[in-house]
Design a protein around this motif. Structure first.
Motif: not given
Length: 263
Positions: A83, A87, A112-113, A115-116, A118-121
């Motif tokens: 993940n 990023v 799962e990937e 989600e990561e 999205v969280q990192a933009g």
């Protein structure tokens, strides 16, 4: 017919984006057109153990390749590391293809990937692939549904996150359905025994297919009572798919793909 004859409905790969691409079950000709184009446009391809050499041969020589494969109890890079890698590569401005066997969202940890990301933009796109059950069933001569034998088809993991195989056996052991187990070959004796214990006849047809859709494809058919021993005798090891249900009984008549005849 040239590639230009096919319409392009998406933009070319963009710098700083991650593309989660389903590579299909193994035969490179089962790549989608979108997947094939992105492999040609990528700066870096992050790929796993289920992406075969024939598919990787479609990646141009100048493209960076990063292997992050997973086998049972042997991960080249833990999922959290994968993940973070995606990023990192996107933030370097690269056009990143995360290449996965089958389909990214069917037992591919694609959720799962994403989600990561999205969280990192990080911007991303998901390109579906032919999942192993559909592709391998077709190449093995096993229709997953059939009006006479199976009105439902269930995809289930044979290997949970904690390593157990604690599944809803009563639901899986119903008649008139096909059950396809991903990542279950090491638990095959348990799977067969639990299905019989919860109501399926021991004579229910079942199959294991190794390296389906490729020139290394091997198919072993038996019934729930004898499949584990037949697979052991054949020396079958992962990766392999387990298919359980009356549709497997059609395999001897419907099998059309013979690896020894493949080019």
């Amino acid at each position: 017919m040239s590639e230009s004859a096919f319409p392009r409905t998406h933009a070319p790969a963009r710098p700083g984006w991650v593309y989660l691409v389903g590579a299909g079950p193994g035969d490179p000709e089962l790549l989608t057109l979108r997947a094939a184009r992105l492999l040609l446009e990528a700066d870096v391809v992050v790929y796993d153990n289920l992406v075969g050499q024939d598919v990787m041969a479609c990646v141009p020589a100048g493209v960076e390749r990063i292997y992050v494969g997973k086998k049972a109890s042997n991960h080249a890079l833990p999922q959290a590391g994968i993940n973070a890698l995606l990023v990192e590569q996107a933030r370097l401005g690269k056009r990143v293809v995360r290449l996965k066997g089958g389909d990214p969202f069917i037992f591919g940890r694609g959720g799962e990937e994403v989600e990561e990301l999205v969280q990192a933009g990080v911007s991303f796109e998901v390109i579906p692939g032919i999942t192993a059950a559909a592709g391998i069933g077709a190449y093995a001569g096993i229709p997953l549904t059939h009006r006479d034998f199976a009105q439902a088809c269930i995809f289930v993991t044979g290997h949970l996150k904690d390593g157990s195989v604690d599944l809803d056996w009563a639901m899986l052991a119903r008649r008139k359905q096909t059950v396809v187990f991903y990542m279950g070959i090491t638990q095959l004796p348990t799977i067969c025994a639990e299905l019989v214990a919860h109501g399926l006849p021991a004579s229910t047809p079942a199959a294991v297919v190794r390296r389906g859709t490729t020139r290394a494809q091997r198919v072993v058919t038996a019934d729930l009572a004898t499949l584990p021993e037949a697979v052991k005798a054949a020396g079958i090891t992962p990766p392999a798919l387990i298919i359980v249900g009356d549709v497997v009984g059609l395999q001897p008549r419907l099998a059309w793909f013979h690896p020894e005849d493949a080019a």
